[in-house]
Design a protein around this motif. Structure first.
Motif, short mmCIF file in Angstrom:
data_model
loop_
_atom_site.label_atom_id
_atom_site.label_comp_id
_atom_site.label_asym_id
_atom_site.label_seq_id
_atom_site.Cartn_x
_atom_site.Cartn_y
_atom_site.Cartn_z
N MET A 191 0.86 -1.19 0.00
CA MET A 191 0.00 0.00 0.00
C MET A 191 0.89 1.24 0.00
N ALA A 192 0.62 2.10 -0.92
CA ALA A 192 1.42 3.31 -1.06
C ALA A 192 1.14 4.26 0.08
N PRO A 193 2.16 4.91 0.62
CA PRO A 193 1.93 5.85 1.72
C PRO A 193 1.14 7.05 1.26
N ILE A 194 0.39 7.60 2.18
CA ILE A 194 -0.43 8.78 1.86
C ILE A 194 0.51 9.97 1.66
N PRO A 195 0.32 10.72 0.61
CA PRO A 195 1.20 11.87 0.39
C PRO A 195 1.10 12.87 1.54
N GLY A 196 2.23 13.29 2.02
CA GLY A 196 2.29 14.27 3.12
C GLY A 196 2.22 13.65 4.50
N SER A 197 2.22 12.27 4.62
CA SER A 197 2.15 11.65 5.96
C SER A 197 3.44 11.88 6.75
N GLY A 198 4.58 11.84 6.05
CA GLY A 198 5.84 12.10 6.75
C GLY A 198 5.90 13.50 7.31
N LEU A 199 5.42 14.46 6.53
CA LEU A 199 5.41 15.84 7.00
C LEU A 199 4.49 15.99 8.21
N ALA A 200 3.36 15.28 8.19
CA ALA A 200 2.42 15.37 9.31
C ALA A 200 3.02 14.78 10.59
N LYS A 201 3.76 13.66 10.45
CA LYS A 201 4.40 13.06 11.63
C LYS A 201 5.46 14.00 12.21
N GLY A 202 6.23 14.64 11.31
CA GLY A 202 7.24 15.57 11.80
C GLY A 202 6.63 16.75 12.52
N LEU A 203 5.53 17.29 11.97
CA LEU A 203 4.88 18.42 12.62
C LEU A 203 4.27 18.00 13.96
N ALA A 204 3.80 16.75 14.06
CA ALA A 204 3.23 16.27 15.32
C ALA A 204 4.30 16.21 16.41
N VAL A 205 5.50 15.74 16.04
CA VAL A 205 6.59 15.71 17.02
C VAL A 205 6.96 17.13 17.44
N THR A 206 6.94 18.06 16.49
CA THR A 206 7.27 19.44 16.82
C THR A 206 6.24 20.05 17.75
#
Length: 231
Positions: free
Chosen positions: A1-16
């Motif tokens: 299953m292909a990752p959702i576009p922008g999921s990595g950015l969302a995880k990084g912003l959540a950590v921030t």
């Protein structure tokens, strides 16, 4: 299953965002001194009395930052007819902390426990030449070395403590005054005096003292009944 576009950015912003909501704690050094663990590699202390000038620490140092100078002295024989011996006397022991890489090899290879780690780290200098600590300065660092951790209550006693205790007991026994023995005349008098048998102890206690009447014999001074009136 292909990752959702922008999921990595969302995880990084959540950590921030999680980090931004936490309260930051800043230690105000030097007003607040850090709580360092006892095995912190801060500076090396020298216990000069244990050093035998074996040069093992200087030879094993990867940076060659340990400088040792010594000379030999002749020790007279301890016993008459014995052989004189020679020993090494330490003249200089210095460590250049501008070259030291704090690997701790010198402390580990020392066979006589003459080098120790101290958690002290506040010895920065404006002149690099002042980072070479001579043996007097290294001796001062020994007073900042923390005590070793306590042993397990069920552990065996270290061999060093057992040997030191035996040596102290031996010296105390040698320095103690000898027990006073009875005089030869008293020993001879005690040997000539006959021993009293156990069965005669009661008989001896029943004997009257001199000047006292014996209850088992009539008193010659006391008149018999019937003679009092005649007198």
């Amino acid at each position: 299953m292909a990752p959702i576009p922008g999921s990595g950015l969302a995880k990084g912003l959540a950590v921030t965002l999680r980090t931004m909501t936490k309260k930051s704690v800043t230690a105000q050094y030097p007003e607040a001194q850090p709580d360092l663990p006892p095995r912190t590699r801060g500076v090396i202390g020298l216990f000069e009395e244990n050093c035998t000038v074996c040069m093992l620490c200087a030879r094993e140092c990867p940076d060659w930052c340990i400088y040792i100078d010594s000379h030999k002295e002749t020790v007279p024989a301890a016993t008459p007819g014995g052989r004189e011996r020679s020993r090494n006397v330490l003249d200089r022991f210095a460590i250049d902390f501008s070259l030291c890489m704090y690997c701790g090899i010198c402390i580990e290879v020392c066979p006589f426990d003459a080098l120790f780690w101290s958690p002290e780290f506040e010895y920065a200098e404006t002149d690099i030449r002042d980072l070479t600590h001579e043996r007097d300065k290294l001796r001062e660092w020994m007073w900042t070395v923390p005590a070793p951790p306590a042993l397990d209550p069920g552990a065996e006693e270290p061999k060093e403590l057992a040997t030191a205790r035996k040596t102290a007991d031996k010296l105390a026994a040698q320095q103690a005054p000898p027990a006073t023995e009875p005089h030869a005349d008293e020993q001879a008098r005690a040997a000539e005096q006959p021993t009293r048998p156990q069965g005669d102890s009661k008989q001896q206690t029943d004997q009257p003292k001199p000047g006292q009447p014996n209850p088992g014999q009539p008193n010659p001074e006391r008149p018999k009944p019937g003679q009092e009136g005649s007198e």
